[in-house]
Motif scaffolding. Structure first.
Motif, PDB file in Angstrom:
ATOM      1  N   ILE A 402     -22.503 -48.859 -28.936  1.00 63.64           N
ATOM      2  CA  ILE A 402     -21.584 -48.260 -27.971  1.00 63.64           C
ATOM      3  C   ILE A 402     -20.702 -47.269 -28.714  1.00 63.64           C
ATOM      4  O   ILE A 402     -19.871 -47.661 -29.542  1.00 63.64           O
ATOM      5  CB  ILE A 402     -20.723 -49.341 -27.290  1.00 63.64           C
ATOM      6  CG1 ILE A 402     -21.621 -50.364 -26.575  1.00 63.64           C
ATOM      7  CG2 ILE A 402     -19.748 -48.700 -26.308  1.00 63.64           C
ATOM      8  CD1 ILE A 402     -20.871 -51.574 -26.059  1.00 63.64           C
ATOM      9  N   LYS A 403     -20.898 -45.995 -28.430  1.00 67.13           N
ATOM     10  CA  LYS A 403     -20.079 -44.958 -29.064  1.00 67.13           C
ATOM     11  C   LYS A 403     -18.761 -44.843 -28.319  1.00 67.13           C
ATOM     12  O   LYS A 403     -18.732 -44.484 -27.143  1.00 67.13           O
ATOM     13  CB  LYS A 403     -20.805 -43.612 -29.073  1.00 67.13           C
ATOM     14  CG  LYS A 403     -19.973 -42.507 -29.714  1.00 67.13           C
ATOM     15  CD  LYS A 403     -20.763 -41.242 -29.943  1.00 67.13           C
ATOM     16  CE  LYS A 403     -19.876 -40.124 -30.496  1.00 67.13           C
ATOM     17  NZ  LYS A 403     -19.184 -40.497 -31.738  1.00 67.13           N
ATOM     18  N   VAL A 404     -17.669 -45.132 -29.032  1.00 70.50           N
ATOM     19  CA  VAL A 404     -16.334 -45.146 -28.432  1.00 70.50           C
ATOM     20  C   VAL A 404     -15.604 -43.876 -28.848  1.00 70.50           C
ATOM     21  O   VAL A 404     -15.465 -43.588 -30.040  1.00 70.50           O
ATOM     22  CB  VAL A 404     -15.539 -46.384 -28.885  1.00 70.50           C
ATOM     23  CG1 VAL A 404     -14.172 -46.420 -28.213  1.00 70.50           C
ATOM     24  CG2 VAL A 404     -16.324 -47.657 -28.579  1.00 70.50           C
ATOM     25  N   GLU A 405     -15.135 -43.085 -27.866  1.00 73.63           N
ATOM     26  CA  GLU A 405     -14.418 -41.842 -28.158  1.00 73.63           C
ATOM     27  C   GLU A 405     -13.552 -41.500 -26.958  1.00 73.63           C
ATOM     28  O   GLU A 405     -13.572 -42.187 -25.934  1.00 73.63           O
ATOM     29  CB  GLU A 405     -15.409 -40.709 -28.457  1.00 73.63           C
ATOM     30  CG  GLU A 405     -16.407 -40.458 -27.336  1.00 73.63           C
ATOM     31  CD  GLU A 405     -17.463 -39.421 -27.688  1.00 73.63           C
ATOM     32  OE1 GLU A 405     -17.142 -38.465 -28.411  1.00 73.63           O
ATOM     33  OE2 GLU A 405     -18.600 -39.557 -27.220  1.00 73.63           O
ATOM     34  N   ASN A 406     -12.767 -40.436 -27.082  1.00 78.34           N
ATOM     35  CA  ASN A 406     -11.999 -39.958 -25.931  1.00 78.34           C
ATOM     36  C   ASN A 406     -11.777 -38.460 -26.059  1.00 78.34           C
ATOM     37  O   ASN A 406     -11.942 -37.878 -27.131  1.00 78.34           O
ATOM     38  CB  ASN A 406     -10.666 -40.706 -25.778  1.00 78.34           C
ATOM     39  CG  ASN A 406      -9.753 -40.493 -26.955  1.00 78.34           C
ATOM     40  OD1 ASN A 406      -9.150 -39.429 -27.102  1.00 78.34           O
ATOM     41  ND2 ASN A 406      -9.643 -41.497 -27.832  1.00 78.34           N
ATOM     42  N   ARG A 407     -11.422 -37.837 -24.934  1.00 80.13           N
ATOM     43  CA  ARG A 407     -11.324 -36.378 -24.888  1.00 80.13           C
ATOM     44  C   ARG A 407     -10.198 -35.829 -25.747  1.00 80.13           C
ATOM     45  O   ARG A 407     -10.254 -34.684 -26.187  1.00 80.13           O
ATOM     46  CB  ARG A 407     -11.159 -35.916 -23.430  1.00 80.13           C
ATOM     47  CG  ARG A 407     -12.412 -36.088 -22.595  1.00 80.13           C
ATOM     48  CD  ARG A 407     -12.304 -35.349 -21.262  1.00 80.13           C
ATOM     49  NE  ARG A 407     -11.228 -35.877 -20.420  1.00 80.13           N
ATOM     50  CZ  ARG A 407     -11.363 -36.913 -19.618  1.00 80.13           C
ATOM     51  NH1 ARG A 407     -12.517 -37.560 -19.568  1.00 80.13           N
ATOM     52  NH2 ARG A 407     -10.359 -37.320 -18.865  1.00 80.13           N
ATOM     53  N   LEU A 434     -24.923 -45.824 -26.170  1.00 81.23           N
ATOM     54  CA  LEU A 434     -24.170 -45.744 -24.927  1.00 81.23           C
ATOM     55  C   LEU A 434     -22.834 -45.068 -25.212  1.00 81.23           C
ATOM     56  O   LEU A 434     -22.323 -45.149 -26.332  1.00 81.23           O
ATOM     57  CB  LEU A 434     -23.929 -47.144 -24.352  1.00 81.23           C
ATOM     58  CG  LEU A 434     -25.174 -47.994 -24.075  1.00 81.23           C
ATOM     59  CD1 LEU A 434     -24.766 -49.390 -23.605  1.00 81.23           C
ATOM     60  CD2 LEU A 434     -26.067 -47.325 -23.041  1.00 81.23           C
ATOM     61  N   GLY A 435     -22.249 -44.407 -24.202  1.00 80.97           N
ATOM     62  CA  GLY A 435     -20.987 -43.702 -24.382  1.00 80.97           C
ATOM     63  C   GLY A 435     -19.860 -44.362 -23.611  1.00 80.97           C
ATOM     64  O   GLY A 435     -19.947 -44.522 -22.390  1.00 80.97           O
ATOM     65  N   LEU A 436     -18.794 -44.744 -24.330  1.00 83.06           N
ATOM     66  CA  LEU A 436     -17.612 -45.346 -23.714  1.00 83.06           C
ATOM     67  C   LEU A 436     -16.401 -44.476 -24.012  1.00 83.06           C
ATOM     68  O   LEU A 436     -16.079 -44.247 -25.184  1.00 83.06           O
ATOM     69  CB  LEU A 436     -17.384 -46.758 -24.253  1.00 83.06           C
ATOM     70  CG  LEU A 436     -16.041 -47.421 -23.912  1.00 83.06           C
ATOM     71  CD1 LEU A 436     -15.881 -47.608 -22.405  1.00 83.06           C
ATOM     72  CD2 LEU A 436     -15.896 -48.754 -24.648  1.00 83.06           C
ATOM     73  N   GLY A 437     -15.742 -43.982 -22.975  1.00 84.09           N
ATOM     74  CA  GLY A 437     -14.502 -43.236 -23.146  1.00 84.09           C
ATOM     75  C   GLY A 437     -13.319 -44.198 -23.076  1.00 84.09           C
ATOM     76  O   GLY A 437     -13.098 -44.831 -22.046  1.00 84.09           O
ATOM     77  N   LEU A 438     -12.558 -44.306 -24.172  1.00 84.43           N
ATOM     78  CA  LEU A 438     -11.476 -45.284 -24.229  1.00 84.43           C
ATOM     79  C   LEU A 438     -10.318 -44.719 -25.031  1.00 84.43           C
ATOM     80  O   LEU A 438     -10.505 -44.245 -26.160  1.00 84.43           O
ATOM     81  CB  LEU A 438     -11.981 -46.572 -24.882  1.00 84.43           C
ATOM     82  CG  LEU A 438     -11.035 -47.772 -24.900  1.00 84.43           C
ATOM     83  CD1 LEU A 438     -10.691 -48.217 -23.483  1.00 84.43           C
ATOM     84  CD2 LEU A 438     -11.662 -48.926 -25.691  1.00 84.43           C
ATOM     85  N   ASN A 439      -9.122 -44.764 -24.466  1.00 84.21           N
ATOM     86  CA  ASN A 439      -7.929 -44.247 -25.125  1.00 84.21           C
ATOM     87  C   ASN A 439      -7.356 -45.313 -26.053  1.00 84.21           C
ATOM     88  O   ASN A 439      -6.689 -46.250 -25.620  1.00 84.21           O
ATOM     89  CB  ASN A 439      -6.890 -43.843 -24.080  1.00 84.21           C
ATOM     90  CG  ASN A 439      -5.632 -43.264 -24.714  1.00 84.21           C
ATOM     91  OD1 ASN A 439      -5.550 -43.121 -25.938  1.00 84.21           O
ATOM     92  ND2 ASN A 439      -4.663 -42.930 -23.890  1.00 84.21           N
ATOM     93  N   LEU A 733     -23.307 -38.472 -23.021  1.00 84.31           N
ATOM     94  CA  LEU A 733     -22.170 -37.585 -22.812  1.00 84.31           C
ATOM     95  C   LEU A 733     -20.899 -38.417 -22.979  1.00 84.31           C
ATOM     96  O   LEU A 733     -20.940 -39.651 -22.905  1.00 84.31           O
ATOM     97  CB  LEU A 733     -22.248 -36.963 -21.425  1.00 84.31           C
ATOM     98  CG  LEU A 733     -23.499 -36.118 -21.167  1.00 84.31           C
ATOM     99  CD1 LEU A 733     -23.625 -35.784 -19.696  1.00 84.31           C
ATOM    100  CD2 LEU A 733     -23.488 -34.858 -22.017  1.00 84.31           C
ATOM    101  N   PRO A 734     -19.744 -37.796 -23.205  1.00 85.75           N
ATOM    102  CA  PRO A 734     -18.521 -38.579 -23.413  1.00 85.75           C
ATOM    103  C   PRO A 734     -18.211 -39.480 -22.215  1.00 85.75           C
ATOM    104  O   PRO A 734     -18.089 -39.011 -21.082  1.00 85.75           O
ATOM    105  CB  PRO A 734     -17.440 -37.506 -23.592  1.00 85.75           C
ATOM    106  CG  PRO A 734     -18.176 -36.282 -24.030  1.00 85.75           C
ATOM    107  CD  PRO A 734     -19.498 -36.340 -23.334  1.00 85.75           C
ATOM    108  N   GLY A 735     -18.114 -40.780 -22.453  1.00 86.22           N
ATOM    109  CA  GLY A 735     -17.772 -41.709 -21.385  1.00 86.22           C
ATOM    110  C   GLY A 735     -18.865 -41.917 -20.358  1.00 86.22           C
ATOM    111  O   GLY A 735     -18.609 -42.475 -19.284  1.00 86.22           O
ATOM    112  N   GLU A 736     -20.077 -41.523 -20.661  1.00 88.63           N
ATOM    113  CA  GLU A 736     -21.154 -41.584 -19.667  1.00 88.63           C
ATOM    114  C   GLU A 736     -21.422 -43.008 -19.172  1.00 88.63           C
ATOM    115  O   GLU A 736     -21.799 -43.210 -18.020  1.00 88.63           O
ATOM    116  CB  GLU A 736     -22.434 -40.984 -20.255  1.00 88.63           C
ATOM    117  CG  GLU A 736     -23.596 -40.961 -19.282  1.00 88.63           C
ATOM    118  CD  GLU A 736     -24.828 -40.270 -19.851  1.00 88.63           C
ATOM    119  OE1 GLU A 736     -25.875 -40.287 -19.157  1.00 88.63           O
ATOM    120  OE2 GLU A 736     -24.756 -39.719 -20.969  1.00 88.63           O
TER     121      GLU A 736
END
Length: 776
Positions: A402-407, A434-439, A733-736
């Protein structure tokens, strides 16, 4: 025996000899009982150059932490019955397969295929594997990279494949150095640095790319320095350092592409700024202005540098007074996994080993075709190349990554020149994730991350040291949530020492470890040619992956996780280990060699028919010379290497005349048919049509919904008998996959996920977000 090391209790029989010895050494560093099984005459590598006071520094560095026995056929059979892993260069050893035993055959071209019986050297692999074609400066002949990077990098790949097979419960692993180099040293079909704007090497120019503007090197008062100005904030620091000149005040210069286009105006100004300053002054001022900067150090300076001294990166070579060698490649649970025992004498442990053999007890093996890491979950905070590659290695072998990132802090490798939603380079580096968008700058985001840690096995990151701790996500905090979690980090110079907080760009690490100074043309002091390489990112990722998997193996018995830490600088030094050992006793011995191997002749690069076509020809001794002389039709009587070196110019002229009359593939084929190690300079697109790679199923085709063209991509890390090929799911994609991850993994209600998305704690990809990723 150090029972705290993760591979304690794993027995490895080492039948390598000058090829792949680093693979078993890495397992030994991690605690495996590695036993060299040698013939009565001893291995050839015991006499491999460099030799000082009768001691091979190659053997001393590559065989520390091992034991050695003299083993006849019966003894070898008993030894293998007690073993978990066999690593060998001998194809005949593959007959020793039995349930539970992992057999790793490391050969130049693999056990099958049309090149199976070809001859090879370090330089022929660099030529054929698509590395040489991108090394050097435009308008000049290509430049062979320094050191033993090809064989050392292939050994890291072999160690990773060996542990994958062992984790599965045994397998036959066919490692081809040629294929490993194509995958791990400077992969043409893999993720590249952020300065490339997402353009993979396969789409690059036919000739050597002019990459000097990416990570420029400048002369200063006492040598050379390199800078990496990539992010807008770094350009702002450089602009301030220059005195904020009006000619560079255009806000558009914050964009990487605009800045590269203006390099002809900007770089001379930087050169004038640096000309009167020393390396130390420039590095200090660079840190003050937030501009990543490094001095180009000589090998002797590297061995005396404050960072490596503070970290104990070098240790004594016991058998050679005053000699020093790199002390391991990584840290486990806060301790260096370094030298515990010196390289063994011939047959030193025969009696103690053979008198205590007990048969190994094989565990249950996974079904044929299954991926060995299925069931593992990895939280991937990695960025740029090494971060991407590490997570991909686990994802390719079945782990849920799970790739964790944020904008607010996007992965720099998402940058593109054309504003596309995703680049081919990123798609290569993050497939199967997998893409997880997390602050993670919010308390709620931290709490969600900890909930995921409770359901995961591994957390990986490559931020500046201290970042995870500053977020409240250090090992102690995460182990309190999940005692079995393995936390792995990588950085430029390691988590401790005076350079630990420096920016971790590979070009700066290469400069600081002496590699940039070695990677240059002999006739041009400023002809540094390492700007286009992304070494050592892919190698560091594999070494870190080996250590993580070792910790997971240990967890099966202990139930405890732990930490793994890799410094890219120490990876480079470890891959130059015997050369640095010689440098420690003979300062100045480790220098740039250009395209001429000093130990024999001919040994170098020769022109072929056509435009910018080349062939590497390498004579390893008298027998090679006799075969080459017969092919050339020369009656030169040069029976020894010294004779040939004395007549190098005459020999090189003969070889050049012969190769110039032939296209490179024909020249290579005729030389190999005669038994002479040779290889054409193969360009990256040509790899797709290489008959040997095709025979061995090296390439597959990957598709991404946001990339129009099909993408040829590498297959697995080796040819396995039982492990299946990697899946080819598209990079996220980011947070997909944010909603899927939180609902499926954490059991979070859908309305709660919606509220988190509305609050900006969780991010989910929509087309409206396509323009929010920073563009270069």
């Amino acid at each position: 025996m150090d029972t705290d090391l993760p591979l304690t209790g794993v027995r490895v029989v080492d039948r390598t000899d000058g090829l792949g010895e680093t693979a078993s050494r890495l397992l030994a560093d991690l605690g495996a009982d590695v036993i060299r099984a040698e013939p009565a005459t001893g291995s050839l590598s015991r006499h491999q150059e460099p030799v000082v006071d009768g001691v091979s520094l190659y053997y001393a560095t590559h065989n520390a932490n091992k034991r050695a026995v003299v083993a006849g056929d019966d003894d070898l059979s008993s030894l293998l019955d007690s073993a978990d892993i066999l690593i060998t260069n001998n194809a005949a050893d593959t007959r020793h397969q039995r349930p539970g035993l992992t057999v790793v055959a490391i050969t130049d071209y693999g056990l099958t295929g049309p090149y199976r019986d070809w001859q090879a050297t370090e330089w022929t692999h660099l030529a054929l594997g698509g590395v040489l074609c991108r090394s050097g400066l435009p308008g000049r002949e290509p430049l062979l990279p320094p050191g033993s990077l090809a064989y050392e990098s292939a050994a890291a790949q072999a160690a990773w494949a060996a542990l994958l097979a062992y984790y599965r419960g045994g397998d036959l692993v066919d490692i081809s150095v040629y294929e490993a180099i194509t995958q791990v040293l400077d992969p043409g079909f893999g993720i590249g640095g952020s300065a490339t704007g997402g353009v993979p090497a396969v789409n690059g120019p036919r000739g050597r790319p002019d990459a000097r503007h990416l990570y420029p090197i400048f002369r200063c008062a006492d040598g050379w320095v390199r800078i990496c100005v990539l992010a807008p904030r770094q350009w702002q620091g450089m602009f301030t350092w220059l005195g904020q000149p009006a000619e560079f005040a255009d806000p558009e210069l914050a964009k990487l592409g605009k800045r590269f286009a203006a390099a002809g105006r900007i770089y001379p100004a930087i050169g004038r700024l640096f000309a009167t300053r020393t390396r130390e002054q420039i590095v200090t001022e660079g840190q003050q202005h937030g501009v990543p900067t490094a001095a180009l150090l000589s090998p002797t300076e590297v061995m005396q540098a404050e960072q490596f001294t503070a970290r104990g990166a070098f240790t004594d070579v016991p058998s050679v007074p005053e000699a020093r060698m790199p002390d391991g490649l990584l840290e486990v649970d806060g301790r260096r996994a370094g030298i515990r025992t010196p390289a063994p004498g011939h047959g030193q442990h025969t009696s103690e080993v053979l008198s205590t053999l007990t048969p190994a007890t094989p565990g249950a093996a996974a079904p044929d075709g299954a991926l060995p890491l299925t069931g593992l979950r990895v939280l991937d905070l990695g960025v740029i190349v090494v971060g991407a590659e590490l997570g991909r290695l686990f994802a390719d072998m079945g782990a849920e990554v799970i790739k964790v990132e944020n904008r607010a802090f996007p992965d720099g490798s998402r940058q593109t020149f054309d504003g596309a939603a995703i680049s081919a380079s990123f798609a290569y580096g993050h497939r199967n994730k997998l893409g997880l968008g997390l602050n993670l700058r919010s308390p709620e985001g931290i709490e969600i991350f900890k909930q995921l840690v409770a359901e995961s096995d591994v957390v990986v990151s490559n931020f500046k040291p201290g970042t995870m701790e500053s977020l409240g996500l250090g090992y102690e905090q995460l182990a309190a949530v999940n005692p079995g979690i393995v936390i792995a980090d990588s950085s430029a110079f390691g988590p401790t020492g005076p350079w630990s907080r420096r920016m971790g760009y590979g070009p700066l690490v290469r400069a600081s470890t002496g590699l940039s100074g070695l990677w240059r043309y002999l006739d041009d002091e400023g002809g540094h040619s390492d700007a286009s390489t992304i070494y050592p990112d892919h190698i560091a990722a594999r070494i870190e992956a080996v250590a993580i998997l070792a910790k997971l193996i240990a967890r099966r018995h202990s139930g405890r996780g732990g930490t793994v830490s890799v410094a890219q600088a120490e990876v480079i030094m470890g891959q130059l280990q015997h050369q640095l050992a010689l440098e420690s006793v003979r300062p100045g011995s480790l220098t740039a060699v250009g395209n001429t191997g000093p130990a024999d002749a001919p040994y170098g690069l020769f022109p072929c028919a056509g435009d910018d076509e080349w062939c590497v020809v390498t004579v390893r001794g008298d027998n090679d010379w006799q075969r080459l002389a017969q092919l050339l039709g020369t009656d030169l009587d040069l029976p020894t290497a010294d004779d040939r070196i004395a007549h190098r110019e005459q020999i090189d002229a003969l070889v050049s005349a012969w190769t110039s009359a032939r296209p490179p593939r024909r020249a290579m084929a005729e030389l190999q048919a005669a038994g002479v190690p040779a290889a054409m300079m193969q360009r990256v697109p040509e790899l797709l049509d290489d008959p040997h790679l095709a025979h061995r199923g090296f390439f597959r085709t990957m598709h991404h919904p946001h990339i129009t063209e099909p993408m040829p991509t590498e297959n697995g890390p080796a040819v396995f008998k039982s492990i299946g090929p990697p899946p080819l799911e598209p990079a996220p994609l980011p947070g997909e996959h944010s909603r899927d991850v939180l609902i499926r993994v954490l059991g979070m209600p859908a309305d709660e996920v919606d509220a988190l998305i509305t609050a900006g704690i969780v991010e989910q990809w929509t087309d409206a977000h396509a323009t929010s990723v920073e563009r270069v």
